[in-house]
Design a protein around this motif. Structure first.
Motif, PDB file in Angstrom:
ATOM      1  N   ILE A 186       7.358  15.854   5.757  1.00 44.49           N
ATOM      2  CA  ILE A 186       8.679  16.449   5.549  1.00 44.49           C
ATOM      3  C   ILE A 186       8.711  17.874   6.079  1.00 44.49           C
ATOM      4  CG2 ILE A 186      10.302  17.219   3.776  1.00 44.49           C
ATOM      5  CD1 ILE A 186       9.405  14.816   2.093  1.00 44.49           C
ATOM      6  N   ARG A 187       7.660  18.620   5.806  1.00 41.59           N
ATOM      7  CA  ARG A 187       7.613  20.028   6.211  1.00 41.59           C
ATOM      8  C   ARG A 187       7.657  20.195   7.722  1.00 41.59           C
ATOM      9  NH1 ARG A 187       3.156  24.594   4.317  1.00 41.59           N
ATOM     10  NH2 ARG A 187       4.130  26.348   5.419  1.00 41.59           N
ATOM     11  N   HIS A 188       7.016  19.262   8.442  1.00 44.77           N
ATOM     12  CA  HIS A 188       6.922  19.391   9.893  1.00 44.77           C
ATOM     13  C   HIS A 188       7.866  18.435  10.641  1.00 44.77           C
ATOM     14  CE1 HIS A 188       3.551  22.085   9.431  1.00 44.77           C
ATOM     15  NE2 HIS A 188       2.896  21.202   8.697  1.00 44.77           N
ATOM     16  N   SER A 189       8.885  17.933   9.948  1.00 44.97           N
ATOM     17  CA  SER A 189       9.924  17.073  10.561  1.00 44.97           C
ATOM     18  C   SER A 189       9.320  15.846  11.240  1.00 44.97           C
ATOM     19  CB  SER A 189      10.754  17.888  11.567  1.00 44.97           C
ATOM     20  OG  SER A 189      11.358  18.993  10.943  1.00 44.97           O
ATOM     21  N   ILE A 190       8.396  15.203  10.546  1.00 47.91           N
ATOM     22  CA  ILE A 190       7.781  13.967  11.048  1.00 47.91           C
ATOM     23  C   ILE A 190       8.267  12.821  10.165  1.00 47.91           C
ATOM     24  CG2 ILE A 190       5.609  12.748  11.447  1.00 47.91           C
ATOM     25  CD1 ILE A 190       4.273  15.474  11.840  1.00 47.91           C
ATOM     26  N   PHE A 191       8.807  11.798  10.788  1.00 53.21           N
ATOM     27  CA  PHE A 191       9.387  10.686  10.033  1.00 53.21           C
ATOM     28  C   PHE A 191       8.462   9.463  10.139  1.00 53.21           C
ATOM     29  CE2 PHE A 191      12.822  13.480  11.234  1.00 53.21           C
ATOM     30  CZ  PHE A 191      13.542  13.611  10.054  1.00 53.21           C
ATOM     31  N   PRO A 192       7.711   9.177   9.069  1.00 53.47           N
ATOM     32  CA  PRO A 192       6.788   8.037   9.110  1.00 53.47           C
ATOM     33  C   PRO A 192       7.508   6.721   8.841  1.00 53.47           C
ATOM     34  CG  PRO A 192       6.576   9.170   7.017  1.00 53.47           C
ATOM     35  CD  PRO A 192       7.592   9.948   7.824  1.00 53.47           C
ATOM     36  N   ARG A 193       6.969   5.652   9.411  1.00 54.57           N
ATOM     37  CA  ARG A 193       7.541   4.325   9.206  1.00 54.57           C
ATOM     38  C   ARG A 193       6.426   3.290   9.235  1.00 54.57           C
ATOM     39  NH1 ARG A 193      10.347   4.218  13.309  1.00 54.57           N
ATOM     40  NH2 ARG A 193       9.831   2.374  14.532  1.00 54.57           N
ATOM     41  N   LEU A 194       6.525   2.306   8.361  1.00 54.06           N
ATOM     42  CA  LEU A 194       5.533   1.230   8.288  1.00 54.06           C
ATOM     43  C   LEU A 194       6.208  -0.093   8.584  1.00 54.06           C
ATOM     44  CD1 LEU A 194       2.710   0.097   7.532  1.00 54.06           C
ATOM     45  CD2 LEU A 194       3.472   0.074   5.148  1.00 54.06           C
ATOM     46  N   GLU A 195       5.623  -0.843   9.521  1.00 53.44           N
ATOM     47  CA  GLU A 195       6.159  -2.159   9.885  1.00 53.44           C
ATOM     48  C   GLU A 195       5.071  -3.225   9.733  1.00 53.44           C
ATOM     49  OE1 GLU A 195       7.632  -2.029  13.824  1.00 53.44           O
ATOM     50  OE2 GLU A 195       9.297  -0.651  13.381  1.00 53.44           O
ATOM     51  N   GLY A 196       5.463  -4.346   9.121  1.00 53.64           N
ATOM     52  CA  GLY A 196       4.568  -5.493   9.029  1.00 53.64           C
ATOM     53  C   GLY A 196       3.708  -5.493   7.773  1.00 53.64           C
ATOM     54  N   GLU A 197       3.173  -6.682   7.482  1.00 50.64           N
ATOM     55  CA  GLU A 197       2.287  -6.874   6.339  1.00 50.64           C
ATOM     56  C   GLU A 197       1.140  -7.795   6.742  1.00 50.64           C
ATOM     57  OE1 GLU A 197       4.371  -8.394   2.996  1.00 50.64           O
ATOM     58  OE2 GLU A 197       5.628  -6.620   2.708  1.00 50.64           O
ATOM     59  N   ALA A 198      -0.013  -7.578   6.111  1.00 49.39           N
ATOM     60  CA  ALA A 198      -1.170  -8.450   6.391  1.00 49.39           C
ATOM     61  C   ALA A 198      -2.247  -8.213   5.335  1.00 49.39           C
ATOM     62  CB  ALA A 198      -1.738  -8.180   7.789  1.00 49.39           C
ATOM     63  N   TRP A 199      -3.028  -9.255   5.113  1.00 48.20           N
ATOM     64  CA  TRP A 199      -4.213  -9.186   4.261  1.00 48.20           C
ATOM     65  C   TRP A 199      -5.439  -9.328   5.156  1.00 48.20           C
ATOM     66  CZ3 TRP A 199      -4.228  -8.665  -1.162  1.00 48.20           C
ATOM     67  CH2 TRP A 199      -2.971  -8.653  -1.757  1.00 48.20           C
ATOM     68  N   VAL A 200      -6.383  -8.436   4.985  1.00 51.35           N
ATOM     69  CA  VAL A 200      -7.579  -8.451   5.830  1.00 51.35           C
ATOM     70  C   VAL A 200      -8.830  -8.309   4.958  1.00 51.35           C
ATOM     71  CG1 VAL A 200      -6.390  -7.497   7.840  1.00 51.35           C
ATOM     72  CG2 VAL A 200      -7.493  -5.955   6.206  1.00 51.35           C
ATOM     73  N   GLU A 201      -9.967  -8.675   5.544  1.00 52.75           N
ATOM     74  CA  GLU A 201     -11.260  -8.494   4.884  1.00 52.75           C
ATOM     75  C   GLU A 201     -11.856  -7.167   5.344  1.00 52.75           C
ATOM     76  OE1 GLU A 201     -12.527 -10.493   2.651  1.00 52.75           O
ATOM     77  OE2 GLU A 201     -10.954 -12.012   2.807  1.00 52.75           O
ATOM     78  N   THR A 202     -11.937  -6.221   4.436  1.00 56.03           N
ATOM     79  CA  THR A 202     -12.468  -4.907   4.780  1.00 56.03           C
ATOM     80  C   THR A 202     -12.871  -4.174   3.511  1.00 56.03           C
ATOM     81  OG1 THR A 202     -12.062  -2.904   6.080  1.00 56.03           O
ATOM     82  CG2 THR A 202     -10.246  -3.714   4.727  1.00 56.03           C
ATOM     83  N   ASP A 203     -13.369  -2.962   3.671  1.00 49.82           N
ATOM     84  CA  ASP A 203     -13.674  -2.105   2.534  1.00 49.82           C
ATOM     85  C   ASP A 203     -12.497  -1.147   2.348  1.00 49.82           C
ATOM     86  OD1 ASP A 203     -14.574   0.318   1.113  1.00 49.82           O
ATOM     87  OD2 ASP A 203     -16.547  -0.627   1.154  1.00 49.82           O
ATOM     88  N   PRO A 204     -11.763  -1.243   1.238  1.00 53.86           N
ATOM     89  CA  PRO A 204     -10.546  -0.421   1.080  1.00 53.86           C
ATOM     90  C   PRO A 204     -10.817   1.083   1.140  1.00 53.86           C
ATOM     91  CG  PRO A 204     -10.651  -2.165  -0.587  1.00 53.86           C
ATOM     92  CD  PRO A 204     -11.977  -2.158   0.103  1.00 53.86           C
ATOM     93  N   LYS A 205     -11.924   1.525   0.540  1.00 57.70           N
ATOM     94  CA  LYS A 205     -12.187   2.969   0.502  1.00 57.70           C
ATOM     95  C   LYS A 205     -12.466   3.511   1.897  1.00 57.70           C
ATOM     96  CE  LYS A 205     -16.098   4.585  -1.058  1.00 57.70           C
ATOM     97  NZ  LYS A 205     -17.186   4.959  -1.975  1.00 57.70           N
TER      98      LYS A 205
END
Length: 361
Positions: free
Chosen positions: A221-240
């Motif tokens: 917000i401070r630097h006028s950057i507009f984030p957006r997330l598209e799509g969904e998926a489940w994967v095998e990985t380490d979350p941390k």
């Protein structure tokens, strides 16, 4: 430690000497039996000469074998006394028998492997030491800024509401830089013991990405950057570990986009891939990476043209990101154009997880 004395040499070959004496005894016994049958055919002097000649050749063989092997054992003794592993080539040169040459070759291969491992360990220590010194240098900046802001706040008795908000935001941003630096140092220390801090599980990649974007929402917000997330998926990985990777991508996107005028977008796109795989791309509209820097962005401590311009780069973020993705079995690629932006893409595939399992078996 004693060397190869004649007594030691003879004691080690006692079995051979006993076998030779037994063969001589049996041969003499056969000659005496033949003499009983044919007294005129074999004389006692002949039997005596046979025994003397046989003993002479046995003794000659032992002496020559002792002289032949003595230099080899002498080199072994020197190597043991020195205990520095630098006499492997000398041992190999003095080896006589095929067994000794094989043993010396084994020592040489083990010595080479030891030097390789030692070199890797020293390289890792150099990386950690260099990173620690660089990290301390970079952390001095936000601490100094916080100190200056505090002094300015003490000098001014009254602030407008806008000034107070700006002051609080500046302090918070510098505090976040310190937090990110501490996190980088922590993950850098953990990477060498990656297998001890690994937990592969089925993970909602979109939830992971959403959490990372929410953590950076204030800076966006401070630097006028507009984030957006598209799509969904489940994967095998380490979350941390994947959270760490996404944090690096998003923080780099903000770092190299904030000074660009106007509003900028930050797109995290999740797409299906062939063979049940998944692609996650992080696309920004920042200053981009010069083409001549791209081949080296994953090298440790490489800051590149952008890092030297902003002065905020340690050169370890993308290095650790590459290490983490490689150890998790995820492929990592980058596309960038100077002045237009950068896209990092992580490829999740079931085959990558299988390779990871085989690596740790």
């Amino acid at each position: 430690m004693k060397g190869l004395t004649l007594a030691v040499f003879l004691r080690d070959r006692l079995l051979y000497i006993v076998v030779c004496m037994l063969i001589i005894f049996l041969s003499v016994l056969m000659l005496l039996l033949e003499r009983e049958r044919y007294p005129k055919l074999i004389e006692l002097n002949t039997v005596f000469y046979f025994v003397v000649l046989a003993l002479f050749f046995v003794a000659l063989w032992l002496v020559l074998d002792y002289l032949r092997l003595r230099p080899y054992y002498k080199q072994l003794l020197i190597a043991i006394e020195r205990s520095d592993g630098l006499f492997t080539s000398a041992i190999l040169h003095e080896a006589v028998t095929r067994e000794q040459k094989l043993a010396a070759r084994l020592l040489e291969e083990q010595h080479r492997a030891y030097l390789d491992e030692l070199g890797k360990y020293r390289r890792q220590q150099e990386l950690h030491n260099h990173f620690a010194l660089q990290w301390v240098h970079h952390m001095k900046t936000p601490v100094s800024v916080i100190d200056l802001l505090s002094q300015e706040a003490l000098r001014q008795t009254a602030h407008t509401e806008e000034e107070q908000r700006h002051f609080a935001a500046s302090v918070q941003e510098e505090a976040e830089r310190i937090t990110n630096g501490l996190e980088m140092m922590l993950y850098s220390a953990r990477i060498d013991k990656f297998e001890f801090d690994l937990r592969i599980e089925r993970t909602a990649l979109h939830e992971l990405a959403r959490g990372v974007l929410n953590a950076h929402k204030r800076l966006c917000i401070r630097h006028s950057i507009f984030p957006r997330l598209e799509g969904e998926a489940w994967v095998e990985t380490d979350p941390k570990w994947m959270t760490f990777v996404l944090n690096q991508f998003v923080s780099n996107a903000i770092k190299y986009s904030k000074n660009k005028p106007g509003s900028k977008s930050l797109l995290l796109r999740i797409m299906p891939q062939a063979n049940n795989g998944t692609l996650l791309s992080v696309q920004d509209e920042g200053i981009g990476i010069p083409s001549h820097d791209i081949p080296r962005i994953y090298d440790p401590f490489f800051t590149g043209e952008n890092g030297r311009t902003t002065g905020e780069s340690t050169g370890m973020g993308l290095y650790l990101t590459k290490q983490v993705c490689g150890r998790l079995g995820h492929a990592l690629s980058v596309l960038s154009e100077a002045g237009k932006g950068t896209t990092f893409t992580v490829s999740f595939s079931p085959q990558g997880i299988h390779r990871l399992a085989q690596k740790h078996e």
